[in-house]
Design a protein around this motif. Structure first.
Motif, PDB file in Angstrom:
ATOM      1  N   GLU A 189      95.570 -58.369  77.842  1.00 36.66           N
ATOM      2  CA  GLU A 189      94.516 -58.366  76.844  1.00 36.66           C
ATOM      3  C   GLU A 189      94.588 -59.674  76.053  1.00 36.66           C
ATOM      4  O   GLU A 189      95.537 -60.447  76.204  1.00 36.66           O
ATOM      5  CB  GLU A 189      94.684 -57.159  75.917  1.00 36.66           C
ATOM      6  N   SER A 191      95.423 -60.294  73.162  1.00 34.48           N
ATOM      7  CA  SER A 191      96.624 -60.385  72.327  1.00 34.48           C
ATOM      8  C   SER A 191      97.876 -60.680  73.135  1.00 34.48           C
ATOM      9  O   SER A 191      98.930 -60.968  72.570  1.00 34.48           O
ATOM     10  CB  SER A 191      96.827 -59.063  71.588  1.00 34.48           C
ATOM     11  N   ARG A 207      98.230 -51.287  68.852  1.00 35.18           N
ATOM     12  CA  ARG A 207      97.991 -52.380  69.804  1.00 35.18           C
ATOM     13  C   ARG A 207      98.524 -53.697  69.253  1.00 35.18           C
ATOM     14  O   ARG A 207      99.101 -54.500  69.989  1.00 35.18           O
ATOM     15  CB  ARG A 207      96.497 -52.507  70.112  1.00 35.18           C
ATOM     16  N   GLU A 208      98.307 -53.922  67.976  1.00 39.57           N
ATOM     17  CA  GLU A 208      98.799 -55.158  67.360  1.00 39.57           C
ATOM     18  C   GLU A 208     100.322 -55.203  67.398  1.00 39.57           C
ATOM     19  O   GLU A 208     100.917 -56.234  67.723  1.00 39.57           O
ATOM     20  CB  GLU A 208      98.300 -55.247  65.920  1.00 39.57           C
ATOM     21  N   SER A 211     101.672 -55.994  70.879  1.00 37.53           N
ATOM     22  CA  SER A 211     101.524 -57.378  71.341  1.00 37.53           C
ATOM     23  C   SER A 211     102.786 -58.204  71.109  1.00 37.53           C
ATOM     24  O   SER A 211     102.983 -59.254  71.728  1.00 37.53           O
ATOM     25  CB  SER A 211     100.332 -58.046  70.643  1.00 37.53           C
ATOM     26  N   TYR A 212     103.663 -57.726  70.224  1.00 42.03           N
ATOM     27  CA  TYR A 212     104.903 -58.451  69.965  1.00 42.03           C
ATOM     28  C   TYR A 212     105.828 -58.415  71.183  1.00 42.03           C
ATOM     29  O   TYR A 212     106.738 -59.245  71.298  1.00 42.03           O
ATOM     30  CB  TYR A 212     105.622 -57.863  68.746  1.00 42.03           C
ATOM     31  N   ARG A 215     104.953 -61.483  73.027  1.00 44.46           N
ATOM     32  CA  ARG A 215     105.324 -62.641  72.208  1.00 44.46           C
ATOM     33  C   ARG A 215     106.822 -62.919  72.339  1.00 44.46           C
ATOM     34  O   ARG A 215     107.253 -64.068  72.422  1.00 44.46           O
ATOM     35  CB  ARG A 215     104.962 -62.397  70.743  1.00 44.46           C
TER      36      ARG A 215
END
Length: 524
Positions: A189, A191, A207-208, A211-212, A215
């Protein structure tokens, strides 16, 4: 397992690009779910899946029931769950052809066989297997049934589940199944979150947080590029990023070899950082492969398009090694002809390929910048004859020949740092090449170039009309051969060279190379 998304679509698109017929299997496999897992809740949306398959140009959808696969009794309590009337009817119609037979497919799970250098628990009981006992046996059982029923030439799996991919590759080798397993890059996605059917369980806030995960993997990749190779440093880098995300509970974080899944203390050639974490009640997995390898540029295209000339110059411009794979096939073709072996005698040619030794070396001669030896005999000029040219495609199409020469090419490419050209470099030899180029030109343009080459080399002259017929016939043969046909690789940049000088084509490829590594640097 259905609930198809953009990640699955990428597999279909690549399969569509590389094959004549594409089949998609949709089956929520009960054997790979544990008693407390989300088998009943797992999303099932066959109609929308069918529409997506149709849009992608899929020819066949294989959506069996548990009974169709001979495991109905094992999931008797769940009979009908998740099945639409359409799938039940299709299963009933399929079984009508088997009435009168009492034969039932065996229901025992496939157990990965032991091997002197391979231990089953190292593949199935680590990473996801530690918390999901029996999961990969269930996967292996159904995948084996699928491959035996459909009998595909290739099967496409996403890299997102790197453990599953490694186990399936091992299974295929152990059982000598006649299928090529193709691993495809993870689709993400915006992110960075890896696409998954379970992502629909997540709230926007979750979802946020999720995303880590990627990362953290990106930061580890940046550390690897900067020269960090030890396990502790790489995993700590991921942990530091994940610690910033509240509500992400890590189940495991490991550095393993991508093929064997054994723990790696220091990345020498390749390593996979694999992670599983829960965000809320949703379990997510992801991974990233780290390779200590210099760049590989794969340049494919039809005969007479100028691949050799361009590839040599690109290699020189980028400071990479030029690997003339075409010269290897030409050298073997020359040896076949020289030995008086018929080009249709597959067994004799295969035996010759296994016994021959091919050597390549750079040359200061601009006209022949690569010198070629086969069995200690130099054939640099001889392999460019009309007779060799007319027969090399047929020799290259022999599976045993390709197996021997591709294995040697891949050994040369383990450390990277090369430019390779041919018909299937980006699709078969180096499918993970950093940059894939597909050079092409019209038949008329290539015939003119070939005539000019013959003139410069002092070869007997051939009319343009004959050259056009020969090139068109070669195109058809290369594109329709059963083994590794000429196709544009997924993700390859197509460059049409009609009307362009060699300098312009080289500049365009170098520009693409610079863009690729600029993007890589930004991701890190």
């Amino acid at each position: 397992m259905g609930a198809l998304h953009a990640g699955h679509l990428s597999l279909m698109q690549r399969a569509r690009q590389e094959n004549d017929i594409v089949a998609v299997s949709i089956f929520v496999n009960p054997l790979q779910f544990g008693p407390t897992e989300d088998y009943q809740q797992y999303p099932r949306q066959l109609e929308s899946d069918r529409q997506l398959c149709e849009q992608a140009g899929v020819d066949i959808i294989f959506a069996p029931t548990a009974e169709d696969l001979g495991i109905g009794e094992r999931v008797k309590g769940d009979k009908g769950e998740g099945e639409t009337r359409e799938t039940r009817e299709r299963g009933r119609q399929g079984r009508q052809g088997r009435q009168g037979s009492n034969y039932q497919l065996p229901t025992t799970n496939y157990q990965l066989p032991t091997h002197p250098n391979y231990s089953t628990p190292e593949m199935t009981s680590v990473l996801c297997g530690e918390s999901r006992p029996g999961h990969f046996q269930g996967v292996a059982t159904i995948v084996t049934k699928l491959l035996n029923i459909v009998q595909p030439s290739r099967a496409y799996f996403g890299q997102k589940d790197g453990q599953q991919l490694a186990i399936i590759r091992r299974l295929v080798r152990d059982l000598s199944l006649p299928v090529e397993i193709v691993g495809c890059p993870t689709v993400r996605e915006a992110s960075g979150l890896a696409m998954s059917s379970r992502n629909q369980y997540l709230t926007p806030e979750q979802r946020e947080r999720a995303s880590y995960i990627y990362r953290g993997l990106q930061h580890a990749q940046a550390a690897f590029i900067a020269g960090k190779r030890d396990r502790q440093t790489l995993l700590t880098t991921v942990e530091q990023v994940l610690a910033l995300a509240k509500g992400v509970a890590v189940e495991y974080l490991e550095l393993v070899h991508p093929d064997t899944l054994r723990p790696v203390n220091r990345v020498e050639e390749a390593g996979t950082i694999a992670v599983a974490a829960r965000v809320g009640t949703t379990r997510l997995i992801d991974n990233i492969i780290l390779r200590d390898r210099q760049p590989i540029v794969a340049i494919d295209g039809p005969a007479g398009v100028g691949k050799s000339t361009v590839s040599r110059s690109v290699a020189r411009e980028l400071g990479l090694v030029y690997l003339d794979t075409g010269a290897m096939y030409r050298a073997l073709t020359w040896l076949v002809l020289e030995s008086g072996i018929s080009v249709t005698d597959r067994c004799a040619i295969a035996e010759l390929a296994n016994r021959c030794e091919i050597q390549l070396a750079a040359s200061l001669d601009a006209a022949q910048p690569v010198r070629v030896w086969i069995n200690n005999r130099e054939v640099t000029s001889a392999i460019r004859s009309l007779e060799v040219t007319a027969n090399v495609s047929a020799i290259a199409a022999i599976p045993e020949v390709r197996h021997v020469l591709v294995k040697q090419q891949q050994q040369w490419g383990q450390k990277g740092g090369l430019v390779a050209e041919g018909r299937d470099i980006g699709t078969q030899v180096f499918p993970d090449a950093d940059l894939k180029i597909f050079l092409t030109a019209s038949v008329q343009e290539r015939a003119k170039r070939r005539q000019q080459d013959f003139l410069a080399q002092g070869q007997p002259q051939v009319s343009l009309e004959q050259l056009e017929r020969d090139i068109a016939a070669r195109d058809w043969q290369d594109s329709n051969r059963e083994v590794a046909p000429l196709k544009k690789a997924a993700g390859a940049v197509e460059i049409i060279t009609d009307g362009k000088s060699i300098t312009q084509v080289i500049a365009e490829i170098v520009s693409q190379y610079d863009q690729v590594f600029a993007r890589t640097d930004q991701r890190g």
